[in-house]
Write a protein that holds these residues in place. Structure first.
Motif, mmCIF file in Angstrom:
data_model
loop_
_atom_site.group_PDB
_atom_site.id
_atom_site.type_symbol
_atom_site.label_atom_id
_atom_site.label_comp_id
_atom_site.label_asym_id
_atom_site.label_seq_id
_atom_site.Cartn_x
_atom_site.Cartn_y
_atom_site.Cartn_z
ATOM 1 N N VAL A 171 0.843 -1.201 0.000
ATOM 2 C CA VAL A 171 0.000 0.000 0.000
ATOM 3 C C VAL A 171 0.879 1.252 0.000
ATOM 4 C CG1 VAL A 171 -1.760 1.304 1.269
ATOM 5 C CG2 VAL A 171 -1.917 -1.200 1.121
ATOM 6 N N LYS A 172 1.913 1.250 0.819
ATOM 7 C CA LYS A 172 2.837 2.388 0.854
ATOM 8 C C LYS A 172 3.433 2.628 -0.527
ATOM 9 C CE LYS A 172 7.070 2.069 1.450
ATOM 10 N NZ LYS A 172 8.486 2.057 1.492
ATOM 11 N N ASP A 173 3.938 1.575 -1.143
ATOM 12 C CA ASP A 173 4.568 1.723 -2.457
ATOM 13 C C ASP A 173 3.578 2.249 -3.493
ATOM 14 O OD1 ASP A 173 6.931 0.794 -1.339
ATOM 15 O OD2 ASP A 173 6.763 -1.214 -2.202
ATOM 16 N N TRP A 174 2.342 1.786 -3.427
ATOM 17 C CA TRP A 174 1.318 2.263 -4.362
ATOM 18 C C TRP A 174 1.089 3.761 -4.164
ATOM 19 C CZ3 TRP A 174 -3.345 4.670 -4.865
ATOM 20 C CH2 TRP A 174 -4.009 4.519 -6.077
ATOM 21 N N LEU A 175 0.941 4.180 -2.918
ATOM 22 C CA LEU A 175 0.707 5.595 -2.624
ATOM 23 C C LEU A 175 1.888 6.463 -3.039
ATOM 24 C CD1 LEU A 175 -0.890 5.203 0.905
ATOM 25 C CD2 LEU A 175 -2.066 6.016 -1.163
ATOM 26 N N VAL A 176 3.091 6.001 -2.743
ATOM 27 C CA VAL A 176 4.304 6.768 -3.046
ATOM 28 C C VAL A 176 4.495 6.913 -4.558
ATOM 29 C CG1 VAL A 176 6.839 6.654 -2.883
ATOM 30 C CG2 VAL A 176 5.437 6.316 -0.847
ATOM 31 N N LYS A 177 3.986 5.958 -5.314
ATOM 32 C CA LYS A 177 4.039 6.045 -6.770
ATOM 33 C C LYS A 177 2.861 6.865 -7.315
ATOM 34 C CE LYS A 177 3.515 3.187 -10.848
ATOM 35 N NZ LYS A 177 2.745 2.035 -11.224
ATOM 36 N N HIS A 178 1.671 6.583 -6.823
ATOM 37 C CA HIS A 178 0.451 7.158 -7.386
ATOM 38 C C HIS A 178 0.316 8.660 -7.118
ATOM 39 C CE1 HIS A 178 -3.747 7.185 -8.748
ATOM 40 N NE2 HIS A 178 -4.011 7.909 -7.673
ATOM 41 N N ILE A 179 0.491 9.076 -5.887
ATOM 42 C CA ILE A 179 0.229 10.487 -5.569
ATOM 43 C C ILE A 179 1.163 11.419 -6.347
ATOM 44 C CG2 ILE A 179 0.132 12.245 -3.753
ATOM 45 C CD1 ILE A 179 -0.807 9.970 -1.851
ATOM 46 N N PRO A 180 2.485 11.238 -6.291
ATOM 47 C CA PRO A 180 3.348 12.172 -7.024
ATOM 48 C C PRO A 180 3.241 12.057 -8.547
ATOM 49 C CG PRO A 180 4.611 11.000 -5.342
ATOM 50 C CD PRO A 180 3.275 10.332 -5.445
ATOM 51 N N ASN A 181 2.957 10.869 -9.060
ATOM 52 C CA ASN A 181 2.994 10.655 -10.502
ATOM 53 C C ASN A 181 1.640 10.730 -11.191
ATOM 54 O OD1 ASN A 181 5.863 10.166 -10.669
ATOM 55 N ND2 ASN A 181 5.445 8.258 -9.595
ATOM 56 N N VAL A 182 0.560 10.620 -10.427
ATOM 57 C CA VAL A 182 -0.774 10.640 -11.032
ATOM 58 C C VAL A 182 -1.629 11.744 -10.401
ATOM 59 C CG1 VAL A 182 -2.846 9.271 -11.518
ATOM 60 C CG2 VAL A 182 -0.596 8.176 -11.570
ATOM 61 N N ASP A 183 -1.774 11.720 -9.077
ATOM 62 C CA ASP A 183 -2.628 12.706 -8.414
ATOM 63 C C ASP A 183 -2.135 14.135 -8.604
ATOM 64 O OD1 ASP A 183 -4.312 10.736 -7.520
ATOM 65 O OD2 ASP A 183 -3.776 10.928 -5.405
ATOM 66 N N LYS A 184 -0.852 14.332 -8.547
ATOM 67 C CA LYS A 184 -0.334 15.700 -8.677
ATOM 68 C C LYS A 184 -0.708 16.333 -10.014
ATOM 69 C CE LYS A 184 3.328 16.375 -5.392
ATOM 70 N NZ LYS A 184 4.568 17.091 -5.229
ATOM 71 N N HIS A 185 -1.051 15.537 -11.008
ATOM 72 C CA HIS A 185 -1.442 16.074 -12.309
ATOM 73 C C HIS A 185 -2.804 16.749 -12.270
ATOM 74 C CE1 HIS A 185 1.458 13.088 -14.470
ATOM 75 N NE2 HIS A 185 2.083 14.012 -13.782
ATOM 76 N N TYR A 186 -3.712 16.275 -11.404
ATOM 77 C CA TYR A 186 -5.025 16.911 -11.376
ATOM 78 C C TYR A 186 -5.012 18.232 -10.619
ATOM 79 C CZ TYR A 186 -6.115 14.721 -6.765
ATOM 80 O OH TYR A 186 -6.116 14.303 -5.456
ATOM 81 N N GLY A 187 -4.002 18.460 -9.772
ATOM 82 C CA GLY A 187 -3.939 19.704 -9.010
ATOM 83 C C GLY A 187 -4.001 20.956 -9.876
ATOM 84 N N PRO A 188 -3.078 21.140 -10.804
ATOM 85 C CA PRO A 188 -3.123 22.337 -11.644
ATOM 86 C C PRO A 188 -4.425 22.450 -12.444
ATOM 87 C CG PRO A 188 -0.983 21.280 -11.834
ATOM 88 C CD PRO A 188 -1.868 20.356 -11.048
ATOM 89 N N PHE A 189 -4.924 21.321 -12.939
ATOM 90 C CA PHE A 189 -6.169 21.346 -13.709
ATOM 91 C C PHE A 189 -7.328 21.820 -12.835
ATOM 92 C CE2 PHE A 189 -10.141 19.508 -15.140
ATOM 93 C CZ PHE A 189 -10.165 19.903 -16.468
ATOM 94 N N LEU A 190 -7.502 21.204 -11.661
ATOM 95 C CA LEU A 190 -8.607 21.588 -10.778
ATOM 96 C C LEU A 190 -8.411 23.007 -10.248
ATOM 97 C CD1 LEU A 190 -9.265 18.231 -8.897
ATOM 98 C CD2 LEU A 190 -10.632 19.269 -10.731
ATOM 99 N N ASN A 191 -7.169 23.386 -9.952
ATOM 100 C CA ASN A 191 -6.921 24.760 -9.505
ATOM 101 C C ASN A 191 -7.340 25.765 -10.569
ATOM 102 O OD1 ASN A 191 -3.867 24.087 -7.578
ATOM 103 N ND2 ASN A 191 -5.985 23.769 -7.063
ATOM 104 N N SER A 192 -7.127 25.430 -11.842
ATOM 105 C CA SER A 192 -7.534 26.336 -12.933
ATOM 106 C C SER A 192 -9.051 26.460 -13.013
ATOM 107 C CB SER A 192 -6.959 25.860 -14.273
ATOM 108 O OG SER A 192 -7.680 24.747 -14.767
ATOM 109 N N LYS A 193 -9.770 25.518 -12.403
ATOM 110 C CA LYS A 193 -11.234 25.546 -12.377
ATOM 111 C C LYS A 193 -11.760 26.162 -11.063
ATOM 112 C CE LYS A 193 -11.503 23.159 -16.209
ATOM 113 N NZ LYS A 193 -11.980 23.730 -17.446
ATOM 114 N N GLY A 194 -10.832 26.686 -10.268
ATOM 115 C CA GLY A 194 -11.220 27.329 -9.017
ATOM 116 C C GLY A 194 -11.311 26.406 -7.822
ATOM 117 N N ILE A 195 -10.824 25.180 -7.947
ATOM 118 C CA ILE A 195 -10.821 24.221 -6.838
ATOM 119 C C ILE A 195 -9.453 24.272 -6.177
ATOM 120 C CG2 ILE A 195 -11.126 21.804 -6.157
ATOM 121 C CD1 ILE A 195 -13.624 23.109 -7.443
ATOM 122 N N ALA A 196 -9.436 24.570 -4.910
ATOM 123 C CA ALA A 196 -8.146 24.626 -4.199
ATOM 124 C C ALA A 196 -8.237 23.850 -2.898
ATOM 125 C CB ALA A 196 -7.761 26.060 -3.897
#
Length: 135
Positions: free
Chosen positions: A110-135
């Motif tokens: 589970v740790k390895d999945w999270l350490v891979k997924h959050i920085p490499n996949v989840d971090k991509h939605y941050g800028p997109f959602l922030n551009s839509k006013g979600i912070a």
């Protein structure tokens, strides 16, 4: 010693709800990992069930945000979530049937999945959602 440590630099998405939930997931994984030495299957089972329930709720939160705002990578992101959920549900079912134990290898997975997924996949939605006013 904690198995996982959330830091904004490594795991921050700049979407406050996701970051708060990620921190809670890290705390729950750490709690499950630390309880393994107790040998108390009931307590381990309760922590496992709570973690899986929380992760499913978190994935729904992310997916609802992505869908509501037309995130272009939604399908691929959801597929990763679905694969992890299925794996966790299989482990949960086998654990409660007495067929397997939850081990340090389980929490490390589970740790390895999270350490891979959050920085490499989840971090991509941050800028997109922030551009839509979600912070």
């Amino acid at each position: 010693m904690a198995l996982l440590e959330w830091t904004k630099e490594a795991f921050g998405t700049n979407v406050s709800k996701a970051d708060e939930q990620h921190q809670q997931i890290f705390a729950m994984v750490n709690g499950l990992h630390e309880s393994l030495g107790s040998g108390d299957r009931q307590a381990i089972g309760r922590q496992l069930d709570a973690l899986i329930d929380y992760v499913a709720m978190h994935f729904k939160t992310e997916e609802d945000l992505m869908q509501a705002h037309g995130y272009p990578e939604f399908e691929a992101h959801k597929a990763e979530h679905d694969n992890l959920v299925q794996t966790c549900l299989d482990v949960q079912k086998k654990f409660h049937a007495g067929a397997i134990d939850i081990t340090p290898e389980t929490t490390t997975f589970v740790k390895d999945w999270l350490v891979k997924h959050i920085p490499n996949v989840d971090k991509h939605y941050g800028p997109f959602l922030n551009s839509k006013g979600i912070a």
